[in-house]
Scaffold this motif. Structure first.
Motif, PDB file in Angstrom:
ATOM      1  N   GLY A   1      29.314  38.937  40.600  1.00  0.00           N
ATOM      2  CA  GLY A   1      29.436  37.597  40.030  1.00  0.00           C
ATOM      3  C   GLY A   1      29.785  36.594  41.104  1.00  0.00           C
ATOM      4  O   GLY A   1      30.472  35.626  40.862  1.00  0.00           O
ATOM      5  N   ASP A   2      29.339  36.820  42.363  1.00  0.00           N
ATOM      6  CA  ASP A   2      29.716  35.986  43.491  1.00  0.00           C
ATOM      7  C   ASP A   2      28.455  35.697  44.283  1.00  0.00           C
ATOM      8  O   ASP A   2      27.661  36.582  44.578  1.00  0.00           O
ATOM      9  CB  ASP A   2      30.741  36.731  44.363  1.00  0.00           C
ATOM     10  CG  ASP A   2      31.348  35.818  45.412  1.00  0.00           C
ATOM     11  OD1 ASP A   2      30.880  34.676  45.520  1.00  0.00           O
ATOM     12  OD2 ASP A   2      32.278  36.282  46.124  1.00  0.00           O
ATOM     13  N   ASP A   3      28.269  34.462  44.657  1.00  0.00           N
ATOM     14  CA  ASP A   3      27.072  34.050  45.389  1.00  0.00           C
ATOM     15  C   ASP A   3      27.219  34.225  46.877  1.00  0.00           C
ATOM     16  O   ASP A   3      26.344  33.901  47.655  1.00  0.00           O
ATOM     17  CB  ASP A   3      26.738  32.582  45.085  1.00  0.00           C
ATOM     18  CG  ASP A   3      26.369  32.414  43.622  1.00  0.00           C
ATOM     19  OD1 ASP A   3      25.875  33.403  43.053  1.00  0.00           O
ATOM     20  OD2 ASP A   3      26.561  31.321  43.074  1.00  0.00           O
ATOM     21  N   ASN A   4      28.342  34.720  47.356  1.00  0.00           N
ATOM     22  CA  ASN A   4      28.590  34.882  48.786  1.00  0.00           C
ATOM     23  C   ASN A   4      27.785  36.058  49.311  1.00  0.00           C
ATOM     24  O   ASN A   4      28.132  37.201  49.104  1.00  0.00           O
ATOM     25  CB  ASN A   4      30.080  35.098  49.050  1.00  0.00           C
ATOM     26  CG  ASN A   4      30.380  35.140  50.537  1.00  0.00           C
ATOM     27  OD1 ASN A   4      29.487  34.937  51.358  1.00  0.00           O
ATOM     28  ND2 ASN A   4      31.625  35.408  50.874  1.00  0.00           N
TER      29      ASN A   4
ATOM     30  N   THR B   1      36.875  39.198  38.933  1.00  0.00           N
ATOM     31  CA  THR B   1      37.031  38.294  37.786  1.00  0.00           C
ATOM     32  C   THR B   1      35.678  37.676  37.460  1.00  0.00           C
ATOM     33  O   THR B   1      34.682  37.898  38.174  1.00  0.00           O
ATOM     34  CB  THR B   1      38.059  37.192  38.103  1.00  0.00           C
ATOM     35  OG1 THR B   1      37.551  36.386  39.178  1.00  0.00           O
ATOM     36  CG2 THR B   1      39.402  37.803  38.520  1.00  0.00           C
ATOM     37  N   ASP B   2      35.644  36.883  36.407  1.00  0.00           N
ATOM     38  CA  ASP B   2      34.392  36.224  36.026  1.00  0.00           C
ATOM     39  C   ASP B   2      33.925  35.249  37.101  1.00  0.00           C
ATOM     40  O   ASP B   2      32.717  35.022  37.274  1.00  0.00           O
ATOM     41  CB  ASP B   2      34.568  35.482  34.698  1.00  0.00           C
ATOM     42  CG  ASP B   2      34.807  36.444  33.550  1.00  0.00           C
ATOM     43  OD1 ASP B   2      34.431  37.634  33.706  1.00  0.00           O
ATOM     44  OD2 ASP B   2      35.388  36.026  32.526  1.00  0.00           O
ATOM     45  N   ASP B   3      34.889  34.655  37.833  1.00  0.00           N
ATOM     46  CA  ASP B   3      34.542  33.662  38.857  1.00  0.00           C
ATOM     47  C   ASP B   3      34.406  34.264  40.248  1.00  0.00           C
ATOM     48  O   ASP B   3      34.135  33.559  41.212  1.00  0.00           O
ATOM     49  CB  ASP B   3      35.625  32.572  38.898  1.00  0.00           C
ATOM     50  CG  ASP B   3      35.739  31.849  37.552  1.00  0.00           C
ATOM     51  OD1 ASP B   3      34.696  31.727  36.876  1.00  0.00           O
ATOM     52  OD2 ASP B   3      36.857  31.444  37.199  1.00  0.00           O
ATOM     53  N   GLY B   4      34.654  35.563  40.424  1.00  0.00           N
ATOM     54  CA  GLY B   4      34.601  36.186  41.749  1.00  0.00           C
ATOM     55  C   GLY B   4      35.627  37.286  41.844  1.00  0.00           C
ATOM     56  O   GLY B   4      35.418  38.385  41.342  1.00  0.00           O
TER      57      GLY B   4
ATOM     58  N   THR C   1      40.246  37.953  42.480  1.00  0.00           N
ATOM     59  CA  THR C   1      41.590  37.457  42.765  1.00  0.00           C
ATOM     60  C   THR C   1      42.377  38.584  43.413  1.00  0.00           C
ATOM     61  O   THR C   1      42.175  39.758  43.111  1.00  0.00           O
ATOM     62  CB  THR C   1      42.304  37.001  41.481  1.00  0.00           C
ATOM     63  OG1 THR C   1      43.598  36.498  41.821  1.00  0.00           O
ATOM     64  CG2 THR C   1      42.454  38.150  40.499  1.00  0.00           C
TER      65      THR C   1
END
Length: 650
Positions: A56-59, A578-581, A583
């Motif tokens: 879930g990360d564009d990196n 997490t949903d955003d990347g 933690t």
């Protein structure tokens, strides 16, 4: 730039693949172009699926991959190398000289205890039989000489009168001592009363000890039952974890009691059907809420693992996994520990009955001792002892009168003749034993492993003839390092593998731990393991063996790969997806091995953390445990190839 072993292997495989495709150079170029285009699209799609679905990360620079946190088993074990031997091996020899007359067995024959094996020749047996006849004649002559000296029954009575006198004197002394035991001076207790009271005190103390022992045993049995109950609960959880791990389905309490066959019949399918249907699906599917299983979880197993997920299989290996076999194995373990729990309960009940009988016996002893205290002051008993003493004194006087008429010369001649009879009897017994020694018999039930003589060979005490071994008693001799020896106990269960039987694990028990030996500055302790023979296979002396001993085992531990740990020594951390990347979370670590580490607190089961993967290694291949051990759903662990694990509380 240095090429890693994994990259070198990939290059070699690619090169081999290109060589194998040379036969297709004549294929149309259009087909080859279509193949390259399709392969490129699949590779690009797989890359973005992994990046978006898992991270879930564009990196694009983050080469880490998510891994689910789950519970499992951390093992700390040690291995020892040795060889197979048979301690019950006896080399038989004749105790007399002679010539082999007949061999009654051949090498490899099974024999029973006492079975004749080798006979000496007829000439030797005839000589031994002649010796027996001569000894019998010598005994007869010595007996006739003694009979002449005794001169009949009257003289015999006179000859033994002196012995009777000695017996009479001992009897009168014993009667006087017995009477003294029951007589006392003044108000002081008699010796018999004192002894009876002491016995009563001892009996009361024994009764108290029996009650305490019963209480301690009851507590121990309760602990055994509690431990068996915990193991049974863990096995039930491990079985449900298998279902959850493979199919993302939570097993209800009632379903835990159902065998895998019945459970999947209730689902209306089988394990193999679910795997086959998922394998046929190309794209990741959504979960179908109408089925008990999670289609997405199954699709991840069948499409994103680096090894095949098999159907119609019987076992899991290092190169492929078999869900049905792993689920069946977990069910078998659950049934086995439930049977062990029932056995522990039965043992506790039987132990309670035994302790009750011991207490009853101790109470009976107390009652008997109390009765003896009363009897020690009984006047009737004392009068009976006094009458016995008077009787023994009269018998002593009679014996003295008989001895007075016997001369010293008569006694000397009778003693010499008696000694001659005894010597002749001993010689006859020795002749009989030598005659019996003309044949060798099996000392125990076993197998004739070797024969060193043939018919006509001369033999004596130093001549080896044949060897008999008991194949049911097998040991493995090895050695253990001083670092690990304090963790071992005689009676510990071990696993034994033989180079000759690489796919079979045998059971063994530590039978002996010897004293330390200095081997070029390294202290090693000899180790002897009693091996349970395998069914249907006859082992031979000298086979190489490896003994694996589990020093410690931590079950149901929350496990995280070491590659996922970051932070510092004082404050380790993990990156939680997490949903955003992700933690970063602070954690507390426990024991570890070469790949896994136990997390005591900071994260929960089911969360996903990011794990660093070397570019030359397949990411999901890291899900294999240290030393080749495969971590499967529910925490079960395959056999590893490492010499020792780590952690485990050591």
């Amino acid at each position: 730039m240095e090429i890693s072993p994994s990259e070198r292997q990939i290059m070699h495989q690619t090169k081999s693949s290109l060589h194998s495709q040379r036969g297709f150079v004549a294929a149309p170029a259009v087909k080859f172009g279509v193949f390259v285009s399709v392969a490129t699209l699949i590779a690009i799609g797989a890359y973005f699926v992994v990046q978006v679905f898992f991270l879930g990360d564009d990196n694009g620079d983050d080469d880490r991959r998510p891994v689910a946190i789950q519970r499992g088993t951390l093992l700390d074990d040690v291995t020892a190398s040795g060889s197979v031997s048979f301690p019950e091996l006896e080399s038989l020899r004749f105790v007399i000289s002679g010539t082999v007359g007949e061999l009654l067995v051949e090498e490899g024959d099974s024999v029973t205890e006492g079975q004749p094996l080798i006979l000496l020749d007829d000439v030797t047996i005839a000589v031994l039989e002649s010796a027996v006849a001569n000894a019998e004649l010598a005994l007869q002559n010595a007996g006739e000489n003694l009979a002449e000296l005794l001169g009949g029954a009257t003289d015999l009575e006179r000859a033994i009168a002196e012995s009777n006198l000695a017996d009479a004197r001992v009897a009168s002394m014993n009667a006087a001592s017995a009477l003294a035991e029951f007589t006392s001076d003044g108000s002081i207790d008699s010796p018999a009363t004192i002894a009876a009271k002491s016995t009563l005190n001892d009996a009361n103390e024994a009764l108290v000890d029996a009650v305490l022992a019963a209480d301690n045993d009851a507590q121990t049995q309760d602990e055994f039952v509690s431990t068996a109950q915990e193991v049974s609960d863990d096995a039930a959880t491990a079985f449900s974890d298998q279902i959850t791990g493979w199919f993302g389905s939570v097993v209800a309490d009632n379903d835990r009691k159902l065998s895998p066959t019945i459970l999947f019949e209730n689902w209306g399918t089988t394990v193999d059907n679910i795997i086959r249907e998922s394998t046929a699906v190309v794209d990741s599917p959504p979960d179908d809420l109408s089925t008990p299983w999670n289609e997405l979880v199954v699709w991840v197993w069948t499409h994103l693992t680096p090894y095949p997920i098999l159907t119609s299989c019987d076992t899991t290996s290092f190169t492929a996994r078999c869900p049905r076999a792993e689920i069946d194995d977990a069910w078998d373990v659950k049934i086995a520990v439930e049977e062990a729990l029932a056995e522990a309960i039965d043992d506790a009940t039987a132990a309670a009955k035994i302790q009750r009988s011991l207490i009853n016996a101790a109470q009976n002893t107390v009652e008997s001792a109390a009765e003896k205290v009363v009897d020690s002051t009984n006047d009737i008993e004392i009068n009976a002892l006094a009458a016995t003493l008077a009787e023994k004194i009269e018998l002593e006087k009679d014996a003295e009168q008989t001895v007075s008429g016997l001369s010293d010369l008569d006694l000397l001649l009778i003693k010499l003749a008696t000694a001659a009879v005894n010597q002749a009897n001993a010689q006859l017994e020795n002749a009989h034993n030598e005659l019996l020694s003309a044949s060798l018999t099996a000392p125990f039930a076993g197998i004739v492993s070797s024969i060193s003589v043939d018919v006509g060979d001369p033999v004596n005490r130093s001549t080896p003839t044949l060897d008999v071994l008991n194949p049911s008693v097998i040991i493995v001799d090895g050695s253990i390092d001083e670092i690990d020896v304090l963790s071992l106990r005689i009676g510990d269960q071990v696993a034994v593998t033989l180079d000759a039987l690489p796919d079979q694990v045998l059971e063994g028990v530590i039978d002996e731990i010897g004293d330390g030996v200095n081997q070029q500055g390294v202290i090693e302790f000899p180790l002897t393991v009693a091996l349970t023979p395998p069914d249907g296979i006859e082992l031979i002396e000298g086979l190489s063996a490896t003994v694996t001993i589990i020093l410690n085992q931590i079950d149901n531990a929350l496990l995280v790969p070491l590659q996922a740990i970051g932070g510092s020594f004082d404050q380790p951390t993990v990156d939680v997806v997490t949903d955003d990347g992700f933690t970063t979370a602070n954690i507390v670590l426990g024991a570890s091995d070469d790949f896994w580490v136990i997390v005591e607190s900071g994260i929960s089961e089911g969360q996903e953390v990011l794990m660093t993967i070397a570019k030359s290694v397949d990411p999901l291949q890291q899900l294999f445990g240290a030393g080749g051990a495969i971590r499967i759903p529910g925490g079960a662990t395959g056999f590893g190839g490492a010499n020792r694990g780590g952690g485990g509380g050591r």
